[in-house]
Motif scaffolding. Structure first.
Motif, PDB file in Angstrom:
ATOM      1  N   GLY A 174       0.814  -1.207   0.000  1.00  0.00           N
ATOM      2  CA  GLY A 174       0.000   0.000   0.000  1.00  0.00           C
ATOM      3  C   GLY A 174       0.850   1.260   0.000  1.00  0.00           C
ATOM      4  N   SER A 175       1.956   1.219   0.756  1.00  0.00           N
ATOM      5  CA  SER A 175       2.849   2.374   0.784  1.00  0.00           C
ATOM      6  C   SER A 175       3.515   2.586  -0.571  1.00  0.00           C
ATOM      7  CB  SER A 175       3.919   2.179   1.863  1.00  0.00           C
ATOM      8  OG  SER A 175       4.820   3.263   1.899  1.00  0.00           O
ATOM      9  N   TYR A 176       3.954   1.485  -1.191  1.00  0.00           N
ATOM     10  CA  TYR A 176       4.552   1.613  -2.526  1.00  0.00           C
ATOM     11  C   TYR A 176       3.517   2.131  -3.538  1.00  0.00           C
ATOM     12  CZ  TYR A 176       8.319  -1.243  -0.605  1.00  0.00           C
ATOM     13  OH  TYR A 176       9.351  -1.716   0.163  1.00  0.00           O
ATOM     14  N   GLY A 179       3.221   5.773  -3.735  1.00  0.00           N
ATOM     15  CA  GLY A 179       4.375   6.494  -4.248  1.00  0.00           C
ATOM     16  C   GLY A 179       5.537   6.623  -3.296  1.00  0.00           C
ATOM     17  N   ALA A 180       5.466   6.007  -2.120  1.00  0.00           N
ATOM     18  CA  ALA A 180       6.561   6.098  -1.157  1.00  0.00           C
ATOM     19  C   ALA A 180       7.711   5.192  -1.587  1.00  0.00           C
ATOM     20  CB  ALA A 180       6.083   5.705   0.234  1.00  0.00           C
ATOM     21  N   GLY A 181       8.919   5.603  -1.251  1.00  0.00           N
ATOM     22  CA  GLY A 181      10.089   4.803  -1.562  1.00  0.00           C
ATOM     23  C   GLY A 181      10.351   3.759  -0.501  1.00  0.00           C
ATOM     24  N   LYS A 182      11.423   3.003  -0.713  1.00  0.00           N
ATOM     25  CA  LYS A 182      11.762   1.912   0.203  1.00  0.00           C
ATOM     26  C   LYS A 182      12.069   2.440   1.598  1.00  0.00           C
ATOM     27  CE  LYS A 182      13.010  -2.468   0.928  1.00  0.00           C
ATOM     28  NZ  LYS A 182      12.113  -3.621   0.759  1.00  0.00           N
ATOM     29  N   LEU A 183      12.931   3.444   1.689  1.00  0.00           N
ATOM     30  CA  LEU A 183      13.352   3.959   2.986  1.00  0.00           C
ATOM     31  C   LEU A 183      12.182   4.581   3.737  1.00  0.00           C
ATOM     32  CD1 LEU A 183      15.888   4.304   4.739  1.00  0.00           C
ATOM     33  CD2 LEU A 183      16.170   6.574   3.734  1.00  0.00           C
ATOM     34  N   ARG A 184      11.351   5.345   3.038  1.00  0.00           N
ATOM     35  CA  ARG A 184      10.198   5.969   3.678  1.00  0.00           C
ATOM     36  C   ARG A 184       9.190   4.917   4.135  1.00  0.00           C
ATOM     37  NH1 ARG A 184       8.367  11.091   3.927  1.00  0.00           N
ATOM     38  NH2 ARG A 184       6.119  11.419   4.271  1.00  0.00           N
ATOM     39  N   THR A 185       9.016   3.891   3.356  1.00  0.00           N
ATOM     40  CA  THR A 185       8.103   2.821   3.745  1.00  0.00           C
ATOM     41  C   THR A 185       8.571   2.133   5.017  1.00  0.00           C
ATOM     42  OG1 THR A 185       7.453   2.429   1.453  1.00  0.00           O
ATOM     43  CG2 THR A 185       7.090   0.637   3.013  1.00  0.00           C
ATOM     44  N   VAL A 186       9.873   1.882   5.107  1.00  0.00           N
ATOM     45  CA  VAL A 186      10.408   1.195   6.280  1.00  0.00           C
ATOM     46  C   VAL A 186      10.225   2.033   7.537  1.00  0.00           C
ATOM     47  CG1 VAL A 186      12.532   0.373   7.360  1.00  0.00           C
ATOM     48  CG2 VAL A 186      12.048  -0.193   4.971  1.00  0.00           C
TER      49      VAL A 186
END
Length: 283
Positions: A174-176, A179-186
């Motif tokens: 859902g985060s991806y 439009g969120a990136g990998k680091l922001r998602t984590v």
């Protein structure tokens, strides 16, 4: 659910009844053992608590535990500052960034599990040889903190790893999708959801630091005085209790110290649970 309702729910065949009885028996023995242990400590220690035990300076007359309480606080803070970020970031790499089936990841996990089972006396000897002697730290709170941080690092890393793996993949997807990136998602989605599991590992680490004696005797020393800095030698509450009990002259004060230790651990668990609830509501 009482025993009769459980029998009605799970059936009356002999095997089910036998297994259910074993479960209830194990639960009762565990609960009664813990209750007896807590009652015995409080019964022996509460009558021996006195204002003299909390005086600023230690002496053979008051046997104050205040310097040991301050040393314990310093030890916990220093060890967590060193071990918690390393453990969390290592777990993030293992779960979020390392490729599945990576042999190095499997080696790291096996090594962490192995380090968790090593006796504390081995850590104490290592800390004495490396931190105290080789790095010339001497018997100090900093040397003791470095040693116990190595002890709790595998615990924090593995509990954090399990907490991250328990977060559903739908959160990441859902985060991806937004439009969120990998680091922001984590850091914005996965870590907040894994906070209760991470705090559980930190609480277990704090409990191991507070109750540790063997490793700290060889690295931090047993000096019963107020520390001037982190390079001063000192004793934690567990070491303080051990020294009093081993001398055989202050058994009442040793039981009083045990009561303070139990209350500190209960307070830490309660505060951590409340903090976890607040963080979960905020996220």
């Amino acid at each position: 659910m009482n025993f009769s309702k459980a029998m009605y729910r799970y059936g009356r065949d002999p095997l089910s009844v036998c297994l259910l009885g074993c479960v209830w028996l194990a639960a009762a023995v565990t609960f009664l053992s813990l209750a007896f242990l807590l009652f015995y400590i409080l019964w022996q220690g509460l009558p021996n608590l006195s204002p003299k035990l909390f005086e600023l300076e230690y002496s053979t007359e008051n046997v104050s535990m205040f310097p040991a309480m301050l040393d314990t606080l310093i030890m916990v803070v220093l060890a967590l500052l060193m071990a918690t970020p390393l453990g969390i970031f290592a777990a993030i790499y293992l779960v979020e960034y390392a490729k599945r089936g990576n042999k190095i990841v499997n080696v790291v996990r096996v090594t962490a599990d192995t380090l968790s089972g090593i006796p504390s006396i081995v850590y104490g000897l290592f800390g004495m040889l490396f931190f105290v002697t080789y790095l010339h730290m001497g018997y100090s709170l900093f040397a003791g903190s470095c040693t116990v941080s190595i002890m709790i690092l595998p615990l924090i890393m593995r509990t954090t790893e399990e907490a991250l793996r328990a977060v559903p993949d739908s959160y990441r997807e859902g985060s991806y999708g937004l439009g969120a990136g990998k680091l922001r998602t984590v850091f914005a989605v996965v870590l907040p959801s894994a906070v209760p599991g991470i705090l559980a590992g930190v609480i277990l680490g704090i409990g191991r630091i507070v109750g540790e004696t063997a490793a700290l005797i060889y690295t931090a020393g047993t000096v019963a005085a107020l520390p001037t800095n982190v390079m001063s030698s000192g004793r934690t509450l567990a070491v303080h209790m051990y020294v009093l009990a081993s001398e055989g002259l202050y058994m009442k004060q040793a039981y009083a110290t045990a009561v303070v230790l139990v209350l500190i651990v209960i307070g830490i668990n309660a505060a951590s649970a409340r903090l976890a609830k607040k963080l979960m509501k905020g996220s």
